[in-house]
Write a protein that holds these residues in place. Structure first.
Motif, PDB file in Angstrom:
ATOM      1  N   MET A 193       0.816  -1.207   0.000  1.00  0.00           N
ATOM      2  CA  MET A 193       0.000   0.000   0.000  1.00  0.00           C
ATOM      3  C   MET A 193       0.853   1.262   0.000  1.00  0.00           C
ATOM      4  O   MET A 193       0.594   2.217  -0.739  1.00  0.00           O
ATOM      5  N   LYS A 194       1.891   1.270   0.819  1.00  0.00           N
ATOM      6  CA  LYS A 194       2.727   2.464   0.896  1.00  0.00           C
ATOM      7  C   LYS A 194       3.571   2.652  -0.362  1.00  0.00           C
ATOM      8  O   LYS A 194       3.956   3.779  -0.692  1.00  0.00           O
ATOM      9  N   SER A 195       3.860   1.566  -1.075  1.00  0.00           N
ATOM     10  CA  SER A 195       4.562   1.699  -2.355  1.00  0.00           C
ATOM     11  C   SER A 195       3.721   2.524  -3.318  1.00  0.00           C
ATOM     12  O   SER A 195       4.246   3.314  -4.117  1.00  0.00           O
ATOM     13  N   ILE A 196       2.404   2.349  -3.250  1.00  0.00           N
ATOM     14  CA  ILE A 196       1.498   3.102  -4.120  1.00  0.00           C
ATOM     15  C   ILE A 196       1.418   4.564  -3.678  1.00  0.00           C
ATOM     16  O   ILE A 196       1.523   5.482  -4.487  1.00  0.00           O
ATOM     17  N   SER A 197       1.255   4.784  -2.386  1.00  0.00           N
ATOM     18  CA  SER A 197       1.092   6.163  -1.907  1.00  0.00           C
ATOM     19  C   SER A 197       2.387   6.959  -1.999  1.00  0.00           C
ATOM     20  O   SER A 197       2.360   8.189  -2.135  1.00  0.00           O
ATOM     21  N   GLN A 198       3.536   6.293  -1.972  1.00  0.00           N
ATOM     22  CA  GLN A 198       4.810   7.012  -2.047  1.00  0.00           C
ATOM     23  C   GLN A 198       5.072   7.590  -3.439  1.00  0.00           C
ATOM     24  O   GLN A 198       6.004   8.384  -3.608  1.00  0.00           O
ATOM     25  N   VAL A 199       4.259   7.227  -4.417  1.00  0.00           N
ATOM     26  CA  VAL A 199       4.352   7.883  -5.727  1.00  0.00           C
ATOM     27  C   VAL A 199       4.164   9.382  -5.548  1.00  0.00           C
ATOM     28  O   VAL A 199       4.783  10.199  -6.234  1.00  0.00           O
ATOM     29  N   PHE A 200       3.309   9.754  -4.577  1.00  0.00           N
ATOM     30  CA  PHE A 200       3.050  11.160  -4.257  1.00  0.00           C
ATOM     31  C   PHE A 200       3.715  11.567  -2.943  1.00  0.00           C
ATOM     32  O   PHE A 200       3.264  12.492  -2.278  1.00  0.00           O
ATOM     33  N   LEU A 201       4.802  10.856  -2.567  1.00  0.00           N
ATOM     34  CA  LEU A 201       5.566  11.171  -1.359  1.00  0.00           C
ATOM     35  C   LEU A 201       4.740  11.047  -0.089  1.00  0.00           C
ATOM     36  O   LEU A 201       4.940  11.792   0.868  1.00  0.00           O
ATOM     37  N   ALA A 230       3.542  -2.882  -7.245  1.00  0.00           N
ATOM     38  CA  ALA A 230       3.848  -2.757  -5.820  1.00  0.00           C
ATOM     39  C   ALA A 230       4.145  -4.117  -5.206  1.00  0.00           C
ATOM     40  O   ALA A 230       5.075  -4.266  -4.397  1.00  0.00           O
ATOM     41  N   ILE A 231       3.362  -5.115  -5.578  1.00  0.00           N
ATOM     42  CA  ILE A 231       3.574  -6.468  -5.051  1.00  0.00           C
ATOM     43  C   ILE A 231       4.928  -7.016  -5.483  1.00  0.00           C
ATOM     44  O   ILE A 231       5.691  -7.565  -4.677  1.00  0.00           O
ATOM     45  N   VAL A 232       5.248  -6.851  -6.767  1.00  0.00           N
ATOM     46  CA  VAL A 232       6.539  -7.316  -7.281  1.00  0.00           C
ATOM     47  C   VAL A 232       7.692  -6.623  -6.557  1.00  0.00           C
ATOM     48  O   VAL A 232       8.701  -7.255  -6.210  1.00  0.00           O
ATOM     49  N   ALA A 233       7.554  -5.335  -6.311  1.00  0.00           N
ATOM     50  CA  ALA A 233       8.610  -4.574  -5.645  1.00  0.00           C
ATOM     51  C   ALA A 233       8.860  -5.094  -4.231  1.00  0.00           C
ATOM     52  O   ALA A 233      10.010  -5.277  -3.820  1.00  0.00           O
ATOM     53  N   VAL A 234       7.782  -5.342  -3.496  1.00  0.00           N
ATOM     54  CA  VAL A 234       7.932  -5.822  -2.120  1.00  0.00           C
ATOM     55  C   VAL A 234       8.534  -7.224  -2.104  1.00  0.00           C
ATOM     56  O   VAL A 234       9.440  -7.518  -1.308  1.00  0.00           O
ATOM     57  N   LEU A 251       9.391   2.821   0.161  1.00  0.00           N
ATOM     58  CA  LEU A 251      10.421   3.620  -0.493  1.00  0.00           C
ATOM     59  C   LEU A 251      11.149   2.866  -1.600  1.00  0.00           C
ATOM     60  O   LEU A 251      11.920   3.451  -2.361  1.00  0.00           O
ATOM     61  N   MET A 252      10.928   1.550  -1.679  1.00  0.00           N
ATOM     62  CA  MET A 252      11.503   0.780  -2.774  1.00  0.00           C
ATOM     63  C   MET A 252      10.456   0.409  -3.814  1.00  0.00           C
ATOM     64  O   MET A 252      10.768  -0.275  -4.787  1.00  0.00           O
ATOM     65  N   GLY A 253       9.219   0.873  -3.620  1.00  0.00           N
ATOM     66  CA  GLY A 253       8.141   0.429  -4.478  1.00  0.00           C
ATOM     67  C   GLY A 253       7.519   1.460  -5.386  1.00  0.00           C
ATOM     68  O   GLY A 253       6.838   1.103  -6.346  1.00  0.00           O
ATOM     69  N   PHE A 254       7.715   2.765  -5.113  1.00  0.00           N
ATOM     70  CA  PHE A 254       6.981   3.762  -5.896  1.00  0.00           C
ATOM     71  C   PHE A 254       7.433   3.807  -7.355  1.00  0.00           C
ATOM     72  O   PHE A 254       6.620   4.001  -8.250  1.00  0.00           O
ATOM     73  N   PRO A 256       8.677   1.140  -9.134  1.00  0.00           N
ATOM     74  CA  PRO A 256       8.060  -0.019  -9.790  1.00  0.00           C
ATOM     75  C   PRO A 256       6.573   0.168 -10.065  1.00  0.00           C
ATOM     76  O   PRO A 256       6.073  -0.307 -11.093  1.00  0.00           O
ATOM     77  N   VAL A 257       5.869   0.871  -9.173  1.00  0.00           N
ATOM     78  CA  VAL A 257       4.430   1.136  -9.419  1.00  0.00           C
ATOM     79  C   VAL A 257       4.274   1.977 -10.685  1.00  0.00           C
ATOM     80  O   VAL A 257       3.452   1.660 -11.563  1.00  0.00           O
ATOM     81  N   LEU A 258       5.053   3.042 -10.798  1.00  0.00           N
ATOM     82  CA  LEU A 258       4.971   3.897 -11.980  1.00  0.00           C
ATOM     83  C   LEU A 258       5.423   3.160 -13.229  1.00  0.00           C
ATOM     84  O   LEU A 258       4.872   3.339 -14.318  1.00  0.00           O
ATOM     85  N   THR A 259       6.472   2.335 -13.095  1.00  0.00           N
ATOM     86  CA  THR A 259       6.949   1.562 -14.236  1.00  0.00           C
ATOM     87  C   THR A 259       5.878   0.608 -14.738  1.00  0.00           C
ATOM     88  O   THR A 259       5.633   0.493 -15.944  1.00  0.00           O
ATOM     89  N   ALA A 260       5.233  -0.081 -13.817  1.00  0.00           N
ATOM     90  CA  ALA A 260       4.171  -1.025 -14.190  1.00  0.00           C
ATOM     91  C   ALA A 260       3.007  -0.306 -14.849  1.00  0.00           C
ATOM     92  O   ALA A 260       2.452  -0.760 -15.842  1.00  0.00           O
TER      93      ALA A 260
END
Length: 260
Positions: A193-201, A230-234, A251-254, A256-260
């Motif tokens: 979840m935080k990987s997704i929200s960290q796209v917007f810091l 996000a799942i792949v990143a985690v 902080l390691m997922g945002f 990958p979320v944008l890339t996906a």
């Protein structure tokens, strides 16, 4: 949903004020590649919620100030009309404002600095896009990264601007193996979840859900791919032994979320 958007478009055609709002909402939506004002509105609500919940309303305010400055600058420079209408000159400015609101203390000159950042990001977007078109590559968020780093680095020389986000240089040492502990189911879900929200810091589960909703109203595929990224990143971060706090903090997922 299509009727709603068509009705909104009709209203915007008859009102310059509504068209200006539409451009800015699409600018927010374009942070995650969504040319949709409703997506932008949900993204804005997500950021506002996350900022207020974290006790940092200046982050949401900074985003809006920079976005408005960026849109006005783009109009003043008479950029490509189609790109402007699609919000392509607003998303980098919005991210710059969020970053400066996150890493700088609010002072009287902070407002000027944020507005300057939004305006400069448009110039950086034009310049970067002009260079990258040689290879047929989109500028994406490169102007945001360039503008933000230059502005943050400059704060070391400006006593009227207080920066707290940039550490002093330090020796790089290998990661302590104990920092890469196993992740439970709760930590796994938190990291996703935080990987997704960290796209917007932002590090907020509520914000992440609103962001997913913003993706879904325009493209279920984009929402599914964002969640999958996000799942792949985690999973990948955990398998390779990355620092657990970084994984659960998103902080390691945002990226990958944008890339996906």
């Amino acid at each position: 949903m299509r009727r709603l958007l068509d009705g909104w478009e009709t209203l915007c055609k008859g009102s310059a004020a509504l068209r200006f709002i539409d451009i800015n909402l699409r600018g927010i939506g374009q942070v995650m590649f969504q040319d949709n004002p409703l997506s932008g509105l949900l993204f804005f609500i997500a950021i506002a919620w996350g900022s207020i919940a974290a006790g940092m309303p200046q982050v949401a305010i900074g985003g809006i100030v920079a976005l408005l400055a960026g849109t006005l600058t783009a109009q003043w420079l008479r950029v490509d009309a189609a790109g402007l209408a699609a919000g392509l000159f607003g998303y980098n400015a919005y991210l710059v404002g969020l970053a400066l609101g996150t890493f700088l203390a609010v002072t009287p000159l902070w407002w000027v600095y944020v507005a300057l950042g939004g305006a400069v990001s448009v110039v950086a977007t034009l310049g970067t896009a002009n260079v990258f078109k040689t290879w047929g590559v989109a500028a994406l968020t490169a102007p945001f990264v360039l503008t933000t780093w230059l502005l943050l680095l400059a704060t070391y020389a400006f006593t009227a601007l207080e920066g707290s986000g940039l550490p002093m240089s330090a020796e790089i040492v290998p990661l302590d193996a104990s920092a890469a502990s196993s992740l439970g189911l709760g930590d796994f879900a938190l990291g996703v979840m935080k990987s997704i929200s960290q796209v917007f810091l932002k590090a907020s589960i509520v914000a992440a859900l609103l962001l997913l909703a913003g993706l879904a109203v325009n493209s279920l595929t984009a929402a599914a791919f964002g969640l999958g990224g996000a799942i792949v990143a985690v999973v990948a971060g955990h398998l390779f032994g990355a620092e657990s706090d970084l994984i659960t903090g998103g902080l390691m997922g945002f990226s990958p979320v944008l890339t996906a």
